[in-house]
Design a protein around this motif. Structure first.
Motif, PDB file in Angstrom:
ATOM      1  N   PRO A  60       1.297  -1.339   0.106  1.00 17.38           N
ATOM      2  CA  PRO A  60       0.336   0.252  -0.022  1.00 17.38           C
ATOM      3  C   PRO A  60       0.943   1.161   0.048  1.00 17.38           C
ATOM      4  CG  PRO A  60       0.375  -0.905   1.939  1.00 17.38           C
ATOM      5  CD  PRO A  60       0.353  -1.930   1.077  1.00 17.38           C
ATOM      6  N   VAL A  61       1.921   1.400  -0.094  1.00 17.28           N
ATOM      7  CA  VAL A  61       2.806   2.355   0.038  1.00 17.28           C
ATOM      8  C   VAL A  61       4.664   2.383  -0.048  1.00 17.28           C
ATOM      9  CG1 VAL A  61       2.380   3.569   2.325  1.00 17.28           C
ATOM     10  CG2 VAL A  61       3.753   1.921   2.152  1.00 17.28           C
ATOM     11  N   ASP A  62       5.128   2.750  -0.637  1.00 19.69           N
ATOM     12  CA  ASP A  62       6.109   2.831  -1.414  1.00 19.69           C
ATOM     13  C   ASP A  62       7.635   2.800   0.116  1.00 19.69           C
ATOM     14  OD1 ASP A  62       5.315   2.298  -4.217  1.00 19.69           O
ATOM     15  OD2 ASP A  62       5.368   4.976  -4.300  1.00 19.69           O
ATOM     16  N   SER A  63       8.571   1.831  -0.147  1.00 20.43           N
ATOM     17  CA  SER A  63       9.271   1.906   0.801  1.00 20.43           C
ATOM     18  C   SER A  63      10.749   2.640   0.982  1.00 20.43           C
ATOM     19  CB  SER A  63      10.458   0.455   0.797  1.00 20.43           C
ATOM     20  OG  SER A  63      10.298  -0.241  -0.443  1.00 20.43           O
ATOM     21  N   VAL A  64      11.434   3.160   1.288  1.00 18.59           N
ATOM     22  CA  VAL A  64      12.685   3.563   0.784  1.00 18.59           C
ATOM     23  C   VAL A  64      13.950   2.898   0.773  1.00 18.59           C
ATOM     24  CG1 VAL A  64      12.054   5.921   2.212  1.00 18.59           C
ATOM     25  CG2 VAL A  64      13.580   4.593   3.936  1.00 18.59           C
ATOM     26  N   ILE A  65      14.530   1.835   1.441  1.00 14.76           N
ATOM     27  CA  ILE A  65      14.928   0.704   1.150  1.00 14.76           C
ATOM     28  C   ILE A  65      14.670  -0.610   0.952  1.00 14.76           C
ATOM     29  CG2 ILE A  65      16.680   2.274   2.492  1.00 14.76           C
ATOM     30  CD1 ILE A  65      17.006   1.196   4.653  1.00 14.76           C
ATOM     31  N   SER A  66      15.759  -1.389   0.498  1.00 11.65           N
ATOM     32  CA  SER A  66      15.414  -2.414   0.253  1.00 11.65           C
ATOM     33  C   SER A  66      16.186  -3.202   1.601  1.00 11.65           C
ATOM     34  CB  SER A  66      14.734  -3.287   0.042  1.00 11.65           C
ATOM     35  OG  SER A  66      13.752  -3.044  -1.710  1.00 11.65           O
TER      36      SER A  66
END
Length: 120
Positions: A60-66
């Protein structure tokens, strides 16, 4: 949790329009994968890499890091035990990763992930 590798997820409106800057100017000329909504580019000389992301395909949201975890299931249990907000539940995605999203106390969303071959 033990992080094996961390990759920055840069938000871009269009991967194809953005990739020349990162591949030519920064020298990240190896396209490890491109799924249309996320692509990873790596330097053949240094191994430096990043991911360009238009929007996450299932979260539902984007992540800043994997963050590549040694044991993603154990990391999920630990995050829950510590009371961190799980933004996207642990899921085996159709493209072959097992992952979940957790919100850090500072508000950043992290993609905690293991590729299929890492979980075997």
């Amino acid at each position: 949790m033990r992080a094996k590798h961390i990759v920055a997820n840069l938000p871009v409106p269009d991967i194809e329009a953005a990739k020349t800057f990162y591949t030519d100017f920064l020298g990240l000329s190896i396209e490890e994968f491109n799924m249309g909504w996320v692509a990873r580019y790596t330097s053949p000389d240094t191994g430096a890499n990043l991911q360009l992301v238009t929007r996450d395909a299932s979260a539902p949201v984007d992540s800043v890091i994997s963050v590549h975890a040694e044991d993603v299931d154990a990391a999920y249990e630990e995050a829950q035990k510590l009371g961190y907000e799980i933004v996207h539940p642990i899921t085996t995605e159709p493209w072959g990763v097992r992952r979940f999203f957790v919100r850090a106390p500072d508000g950043n969303v992290l993609n905690i992930v293991a590729h299929h071959e890492e979980t075997d």
